[in-house]
Design an enzyme around this catalytic site. Structure first.
Site, PDB file in Angstrom:
ATOM      1  N   LYS A 185       0.827  -1.214   0.000  1.00 58.89           N
ATOM      2  CA  LYS A 185       0.000   0.000   0.000  1.00 58.89           C
ATOM      3  C   LYS A 185       0.868   1.274   0.000  1.00 58.89           C
ATOM      4  O   LYS A 185       2.085   1.176   0.034  1.00 58.89           O
ATOM      5  CB  LYS A 185      -0.950  -0.031   1.208  1.00 58.89           C
TER       6      LYS A 185
HETATM    7  C1  LIG Z   1      -9.796  -2.890  -0.994  1.00 61.21           C
HETATM    8  C2  LIG Z   1      -9.219  -3.577   0.208  1.00 61.21           C
HETATM    9  N1  LIG Z   1      -9.969  -3.668   1.320  1.00 61.21           N
HETATM   10  C3  LIG Z   1      -9.496  -4.261   2.426  1.00 61.21           C
HETATM   11  C4  LIG Z   1      -8.235  -4.823   2.473  1.00 61.21           C
HETATM   12  C5  LIG Z   1      -7.763  -5.514   3.719  1.00 61.21           C
HETATM   13  O1  LIG Z   1      -6.612  -4.913   4.262  1.00 61.21           O
HETATM   14  P1  LIG Z   1      -5.548  -5.772   5.071  1.00 61.21           P
HETATM   15  O2  LIG Z   1      -4.800  -6.629   4.114  1.00 61.21           O
HETATM   16  O3  LIG Z   1      -4.663  -4.733   5.708  1.00 61.21           O
HETATM   17  O4  LIG Z   1      -6.288  -6.560   6.086  1.00 61.21           O
HETATM   18  C6  LIG Z   1      -7.421  -4.751   1.347  1.00 61.21           C
HETATM   19  C7  LIG Z   1      -6.071  -5.321   1.367  1.00 61.21           C
HETATM   20  O5  LIG Z   1      -5.537  -5.854   0.461  1.00 61.21           O
HETATM   21  C8  LIG Z   1      -7.924  -4.115   0.180  1.00 61.21           C
HETATM   22  O6  LIG Z   1      -7.183  -4.052  -0.935  1.00 61.21           O
END
Ligand SMILES: Cc1ncc(COP(=O)(O)O)c(C=O)c1O
Length: 398
Positions: A185
């Site tokens: 990210k």
């Molecule tokens: C659009 C979206 N929502 C939620 C998430 C979830 O985040 P995390 O991987 O930090 O749990 C991601 C992660 O890839 C994402 O791309």
């Protein structure tokens, strides 16, 4: 292999993490609060709550808003967690189709999906491109719904409403906004996430749910009579007494992670500028490529460019997407697909969703391919990606 995304860690980042490792507080120390204050300042929101990851952030905001027994509308083109956290919070997921050009949730299609059971809308800023937030806010106000932005891709993005530019995370058109700090990210804390909001009620619920539903502040105890005499004192935390006011989790972020996040946040603008530079090089390089359609950034929208997603013009290609994907991977280009439409996953098919439900999302999925973009990409790597993509497309052309 040049990956589609990769963290950028500086000497200053390492020094900040080391400082915490040598301090008395690895977790529940001062860095978490500092990171939250910096995030609130960066986004322009009143409050920020940092948590273990973006999925936890989605889970907590769904619980804080109370989706149990109600519907939440989101995009089928997202990571699984967006939909899953609604379901895990007792809500029912509804999808609405995406806009063909931006691949973001289409407000008009959302409007048609709203029913008396709808509690809220969760637009996803795909690849870092902000959704049409004023349109969602207007819809939500008319129907008394909440709006939560899944901005896991979009820290550092902004959009214009009227004459004003708004930063994603300011919650100018939403109740809350969710971020992820996974290594691919725009900034990272290893694993990590955050929720920003301007609503004090949500902020307080999120703090509670993040830490076992537990309260130590004597002023916030709801059953003071249960506290043994002398176990509480005015101001600051209780001596040792704690009260559980809700069913919560340990979704805390550590101080080690928060220190990394704080240090990364200082370079957010520079890292987004570098992403934008790479995107403009790609846009020029692929502009004349008849076999691909380039990602869009409409006037009034500034993407954080978490991803650079090409769309293959499959009718003009003699080879399918899988063949192109395999060839690129075998030549060292770490392409990826973002995302398989969530409604086509077996779990959601079992709930009645099927192919054909969301034609724009499905058509996008068939043709999408993400190519590498990350701030520490060297110019030689950008050149290698362009050369290899063009070569593979030329091979695949009819
Ligand atoms: C659009 C979206 N929502 C939620 C998430 C979830 O985040 P995390 O991987 O930090 O749990 C991601 C992660 O890839 C994402 O791309």
């Amino acid at each position: 292999m040049i990956p589609y995304g990769r963290q950028s860690i500086s000497k200053a980042d390492i020094a900040e993490v080391l400082r915490v490792l040598k301090s008395p507080w690895l977790t529940q120390g001062p860095k978490v609060r500092e990171f939250e204050e910096a995030l609130a300042k960066e986004t322009g929101a009143r409050y920020a709550v940092v948590v273990a990851n973006g999925t936890a952030a989605l889970h907590l905001i769904c619980l804080a808003l109370g989706v149990e027994g109600r519907d939440v509308i989101t995009s089928p083109i997202t990571f699984l967690a967006t939909a899953n956290m609604v379901v895990l919070s007792g809500g029912k997921i509804r999808f609405a189709d995406v806009d063909e050009a931006t691949v973001n949730l289409d407000p008009e299609k959302v409007r048609r999906a709203i029913t008396a059971r709808t509690a809220g809308i969760m637009p996803v800023h795909l690849a870092g491109l902000p959704c049409d937030m004023p349109a969602f806010q207007k819809l939500a106000r008319r129907k008394k719904l909440f709006v939560v932005e899944d901005a896991c891709h979009a820290l550092g993005a902004s959009y214009k409403a009227g004459a004003t530019w708004h930063r994603v995370g300011s919650c100018a058109h939403s109740d809350a906004c969710v971020f992820s700090f996974h290594p691919v990210k725009t900034i990272t804390t290893g694993e990590g996430g955050a929720i920003t909001t301007n609503r004090k009620d949500l902020y307080e619920k999120l703090l509670l749910l993040r830490n076992h539903g537990m309260v130590k502040d004597p002023l916030r105890l709801k059953n003071k009579d249960l506290a043994p005499q002398g176990s509480t004192k005015a101001g600051g935390d209780t001596l040792w007494y704690y009260e559980m006011q809700a069913l919560g989790f340990n979704y805390r972020m550590t101080d080690i992670q928060a220190a990394l996040g704080l240090s990364q946040l200082k370079r957010l603008k520079a890292m987004v500028v570098r992403r934008r530079q790479i995107v403009s090089i790609y846009n020029k390089a692929f502009a004349a490529c008849a076999q691909v359609c380039l990602p869009l950034e409409k006037k009034g929208f500034r993407s954080a460019w978490h991803l650079y997603i090409l769309r293959l013009r499959l009718k003009q290609l003699g080879k399918g997407r899988t063949e192109i994907f395999r060839r690129l991977r075998s030549r060292g280009i770490g392409v990826q697909i973002h995302y398989i439409p969530v409604h086509l996953q077996p779990y959601y098919r079992a709930q009645g969703f099927r192919r054909g439900d969301f034609p724009a999302a499905e058509k996008y999925y068939e043709a999408a391919i993400s190519i590498p973009v990350f701030p520490s990409m060297r110019n030689s790597e950008i050149t290698a990606v362009i050369r290899t993509v063009k070569k593979v497309l030329a091979y695949a052309a009819l």
